[in-house]
Design a protein around this motif. Structure first.
Motif, PDB file in Angstrom:
ATOM      1  N   TRP A  18      49.458 -32.073  12.295  1.00  0.00           N
ATOM      2  CA  TRP A  18      48.289 -33.146  12.551  1.00  0.00           C
ATOM      3  C   TRP A  18      48.620 -34.098  11.392  1.00  0.00           C
ATOM      4  O   TRP A  18      49.038 -33.608  10.393  1.00  0.00           O
ATOM      5  N   LYS A  20      46.755 -37.619   9.538  1.00  0.00           N
ATOM      6  CA  LYS A  20      45.390 -38.637   9.552  1.00  0.00           C
ATOM      7  C   LYS A  20      45.865 -39.984  10.024  1.00  0.00           C
ATOM      8  O   LYS A  20      47.115 -40.435   9.589  1.00  0.00           O
ATOM      9  N   GLU A  32      42.542 -37.584  13.268  1.00  0.00           N
ATOM     10  CA  GLU A  32      43.831 -36.950  13.326  1.00  0.00           C
ATOM     11  C   GLU A  32      44.593 -36.775  14.618  1.00  0.00           C
ATOM     12  O   GLU A  32      43.858 -36.689  15.565  1.00  0.00           O
ATOM     13  N   ARG A  44      41.785 -35.410  17.138  1.00  0.00           N
ATOM     14  CA  ARG A  44      40.624 -34.620  16.614  1.00  0.00           C
ATOM     15  C   ARG A  44      39.843 -35.243  15.574  1.00  0.00           C
ATOM     16  O   ARG A  44      40.585 -36.189  14.887  1.00  0.00           O
ATOM     17  N   ASP A  45      38.871 -34.953  15.260  1.00  0.00           N
ATOM     18  CA  ASP A  45      37.922 -35.292  13.946  1.00  0.00           C
ATOM     19  C   ASP A  45      38.502 -34.448  12.731  1.00  0.00           C
ATOM     20  O   ASP A  45      38.275 -33.154  12.747  1.00  0.00           O
ATOM     21  N   SER A  46      39.102 -34.988  11.827  1.00  0.00           N
ATOM     22  CA  SER A  46      39.347 -34.205  10.612  1.00  0.00           C
ATOM     23  C   SER A  46      38.459 -33.262   9.913  1.00  0.00           C
ATOM     24  O   SER A  46      38.651 -32.394   9.187  1.00  0.00           O
ATOM     25  N   HIS A  48      36.226 -31.404  11.598  1.00  0.00           N
ATOM     26  CA  HIS A  48      36.011 -30.431  12.378  1.00  0.00           C
ATOM     27  C   HIS A  48      37.241 -30.098  13.202  1.00  0.00           C
ATOM     28  O   HIS A  48      37.471 -30.091  14.432  1.00  0.00           O
ATOM     29  N   PRO A  49      38.197 -29.534  12.253  1.00  0.00           N
ATOM     30  CA  PRO A  49      39.656 -29.297  12.750  1.00  0.00           C
ATOM     31  C   PRO A  49      39.589 -28.040  14.065  1.00  0.00           C
ATOM     32  O   PRO A  49      40.481 -27.909  14.833  1.00  0.00           O
ATOM     33  N   THR A  50      38.642 -27.483  14.235  1.00  0.00           N
ATOM     34  CA  THR A  50      38.484 -26.336  14.964  1.00  0.00           C
ATOM     35  C   THR A  50      37.485 -26.671  16.196  1.00  0.00           C
ATOM     36  O   THR A  50      37.318 -25.847  17.170  1.00  0.00           O
ATOM     37  N   LEU A  53      38.583 -31.759  20.880  1.00  0.00           N
ATOM     38  CA  LEU A  53      39.334 -32.674  20.722  1.00  0.00           C
ATOM     39  C   LEU A  53      39.533 -33.264  22.100  1.00  0.00           C
ATOM     40  O   LEU A  53      39.118 -32.830  23.207  1.00  0.00           O
TER      41      LEU A  53
END
Length: 69
Positions: A18, A20, A32, A44-46, A48-50, A53
């Motif tokens: 990943w 940014k 990211e 994905r949104d950095s 909320h990495p889990t 996406l």
């Protein structure tokens, strides 16, 4: 009949590297992407990495980026 998108949903992202967005600077609210996977580009949104996406095919990602300029 199998859903053709099921393969994208079931992809193993453990090998994803990943990074940014270059325009994000020191901010923490970033997008990211992992563009090292052969058949998809997950985004994905950095913060909320889990979390959820979105995935693009490499061709769709290039087309998306081309229209941002």
């Amino acid at each position: 009949m199998t859903d053709p998108k099921a393969a994208l949903y079931a992809c193993d992202l453990t090998g994803a590297i990943w990074r940014k967005a270059s325009a994000s600077g020191a901010e923490h609210d970033c997008v990211e992407i992992a563009d090292n996977l052969p058949r998809l580009v997950p985004v994905r949104d950095s913060k909320h990495p889990t979390g959820p996406l979105i995935t693009f095919s490499p061709q769709a990602w290039r087309a998306f980026i081309a229209h941002l300029d």
